[in-house]
Design an enzyme around this catalytic site. Structure first.
Site, PDB file in Angstrom:
ATOM      1  CB  SER A 140      -1.584  12.510   0.442  1.00  0.00           C
ATOM      2  OG  SER A 140      -2.274  11.433  -0.129  1.00  0.00           O
ATOM      3  CB  CYS A 141      -2.057   9.194   5.139  1.00  0.00           C
ATOM      4  SG  CYS A 141      -3.805   9.275   5.523  1.00  0.00           S
ATOM      5  N   PRO A 142      -1.983   6.828   3.129  1.00  0.00           N
ATOM      6  CG  PRO A 142      -0.530   5.061   3.520  1.00  0.00           C
ATOM      7  CD  PRO A 142      -0.901   6.418   4.024  1.00  0.00           C
TER       8      PRO A 142
END
Lengths: 467, 150
Positions: free
Chosen positions: A8-10
């Site tokens: 998960s990334c921003p």
């Protein structure tokens, strides 16, 4: 070796999926014998969500995340936390650490209820929220129940108004402390259900909503809505708070959202819903049930016994229970003490049955439930039906039918064998204070009913999955 | 919808002129702006740089994917730029970037077709062959051939 990963990334547009692809591909191409399955939390939402079964059977978890993700479900597993970039850049190194056993076991801060293991994803949110509420509620039930049991058992005297602890005795103070603890029971249940849904901003609205639910005078009802009302209040508060949280607001207002705006608005909305929408039906339900019971007089005693048993067990101190109890108390004045006799039996069967159930099948109950089970046994002796609430609130669909059937059985046996009780209270204590007629059958009825509950609930429940 | 709908040939630059990250960003921004896909070029640019500040989008192996989910974007688009000599992108592996994909995503858009396409592109970029072929492509038609599968 079977590993699981969450990426998960921003922004959730690109890196999330690159990292996922890289991990899978590296595992396939390497000769380390590693199999990877990846859950992606990107802008599309959560995909390939890991199931509890998969987590249970995995050798370890890689969390390649640059934002906060829910980690509670990985309690007790080897969890390697790194950035998304690490998963893209050096997946081999991550795998190597698992091969070398160089990964710490993750433990959640929160107390986790062991029941969680058996849930499938569909029930997940509902049960996780319930269990969160129940786990925080249990100490209040145990403290309140034991103190009330103690003070009634030693300092209580039978009167026409039920078991009463004389005001000038030290036991009265202890009794009041126990009652104070009970007062918090439903609000805490509701509060922590809401917390599990909406996080911290849900706490105050949940507690306030729970208090309103449990306090009938808010909506002109003789009795509050009990723990079922508390569950409703908790979910209402949780989802309303969560919804307000999701609204985008100007940066300037953001800091006061979680401490002021969300709790305030949520509390007001929940209060309005409870007082004006849900409250009136509860009050009219009580009136309706009272009228119904009065109309039952003179008809079949067996039918009446079954109905009273079912009502006592259904919500344990909630409105339905109260109606049955008040009806029985009123009938004592008219000389029909056999109704309270059946009630006195029904009243102690839910806690006694559940307490026995935890002793008979330990592996079907988590640690805190086993403790709650012992407390429930003590509470059953003095007729505190509430002792079974932790079980009912945590797993209503299995527990409530079981305790209802148990109480109905006991109630019927008592009615058929002419058990009477002239003190409006329940449980073995009324026999102790010589209020019961046909004492042997009184105990037979309690015992049979409790065993029915215990066996039925254990047949319905699945074993707790060990973590 | 396919990737070739988002990454049309007018959004491809096979030999970038820019010598550094800023210049390359401008070149690709200009391409995107020319397609009317942006509603506010400056807002999108700011969001792109905010993302870079968060951590370089140079993911290594010669690839950079500056991207932004921005109010300055009307329609999802991808611009593709190539610089064989490479441009410094503060990449994770310290190597210069040769293949630059600038990804523009609107903040609010119904459906997730475009997100799925970008997801597929992201996954493709991990594939060594895909990268090699992109570097070797002689024409925009060839690039389109390569990405049509996505």
């Amino acid at each position: 070796m079977k590993l699981l990963a969450v990426t998960s990334c921003p922004n959730g547009i690109a890196h999330t999926y690159m990292a996922a692809q890289k991990l899978v591909k590296t595992a396939e191409e390497s000769d380390m014998g590693i199999e990877v399955q990846v859950e992606t939390q990107g802008s599309i939402g959560v995909e390939n969500e890991l199931t509890l079964e998969e987590i249970q059977s995995a050798d370890g978890i890689i969390l390649a995340v640059d934002k906060v993700v829910d980690m509670d479900r990985f309690h007790g597993k080897k969890v390697l936390q790194c950035s998304v970039a690490d998963a893209i850049r050096k997946p081999e190194e991550l795998f190597q650490r698992f091969v070398e056993g160089n990964v710490p076991v993750y433990e959640t801060q929160k107390e986790r209820h062991q029941d969680e293991g058996k849930k499938n994803t569909g029930q997940n949110v509902f049960y996780r929220s319930l269990m969160n509420g129940v786990s925080f509620m249990i100490p209040f039930v145990v403290i309140g129940g034991l103190l009330i049991a103690l003070s009634l058992g030693i300092g209580g005297e039978p009167t026409a108004k039920g078991m009463v602890v004389p005001k000038d005795s030290i036991w009265n103070s202890i009794f009041l402390v126990g009652k104070a603890s009970f007062t918090f029971m439903v609000p805490i249940l509701a509060g922590y259900i809401a917390v599990s849904i909406a996080d911290r901003p849900g706490l105050a609205p949940g507690i306030i909503g729970g208090y309103i639910a449990a306090t009938g005078s808010f909506y002109g009802s003789e009795a509050g809505a009990g723990f079922i009302g508390g569950i409703i209040a908790g979910f209402l508060a949780g989802y309303i708070a969560k919804w307000i949280k999701s609204i985008r607001v100007p940066k300037m207002i953001q800091p006061i959202m979680p401490i002021l705006v969300i709790p305030l608005i949520t509390s007001v909305v929940v209060a309005i819903l409870f007082i004006f929408v849900l409250g009136a039906p509860i009050a009219s339900l009580m009136n309706g049930l009272t009228g119904f019971l009065e109309s039952m007089q003179g008809t079949s005693k067996i039918l009446l016994a079954l109905i009273l048993g079912a009502m006592i067990a259904f919500d344990m101190g909630g409105p339905v229970n109260k109606v049955a109890f008040l009806f029985g108390a009123a009938m004592i004045g008219e000389g029909q003490t056999f109704i309270m006799g059946a009630l006195a039996v029904s009243i102690c069967i839910p806690p006694l049955g559940m307490g026995l159930a935890t002793l008979l099948a330990k592996r079907k109950y988590g640690e805190s439930e086993q403790e709650a089970g012992k407390a429930a046994l003590a509470m059953s002796l003095v007729g505190i039906t509430e002792g079974a609430i932790p079980f009912a609130a945590g797993d209503p669909l299995r527990v409530i039918p079981s305790i209802m059937v148990g109480s109905m059985t006991g109630s019927m046996i008592a009615m058929l064998s002419g058990v009477t009780d002239h003190v409006p209270h329940g449980g073995p204590i009324v026999a102790l204070v010589q209020a019961v007629g046909n004492v042997p059958m009184f105990f037979v009825a309690i015992l049979v009913g409790s065993l029915v509950t215990a066996f039925m609930v254990n047949a319905l429940k699945k074993p707790v999955v060990n973590e | 919808m396919k990737l070739s709908d988002l990454l049309t040939e007018d959004l491809m630059v096979l030999e970038l002129e820019g010598a550094n990250r800023e210049e390359v960003m401008e070149e690709l921004l200009n391409r995107l702006d020319a397609t009317q896909a942006l509603s506010d070029r400056e807002t999108f640019k700011k969001d792109l740089y905010d993302r870079e500040k968060h951590g370089s989008t140079g993911i290594g192996s010669g690839i950079a994917i500056p991207h932004g989910k921005s109010d300055g974007v009307k329609e999802p688009r991808v611009a593709f730029g190539r610089k064989k000599s490479g441009v410094n992108w503060d990449s994770l592996d310290g190597e210069p970037a040769n293949l630059i994909f600038m990804i523009a995503v609107p903040k609010e858009k119904a459906g997730d077709d475009h997100l799925r396409i970008l997801q597929a592109l992201s996954r493709m970029l991990i594939d060594d062959d895909f990268r090699t072929n992109l570097l070797a492509a002689d024409s925009k038609e060839e690039v389109t051939e390569l990405i049509i599968a996505v």
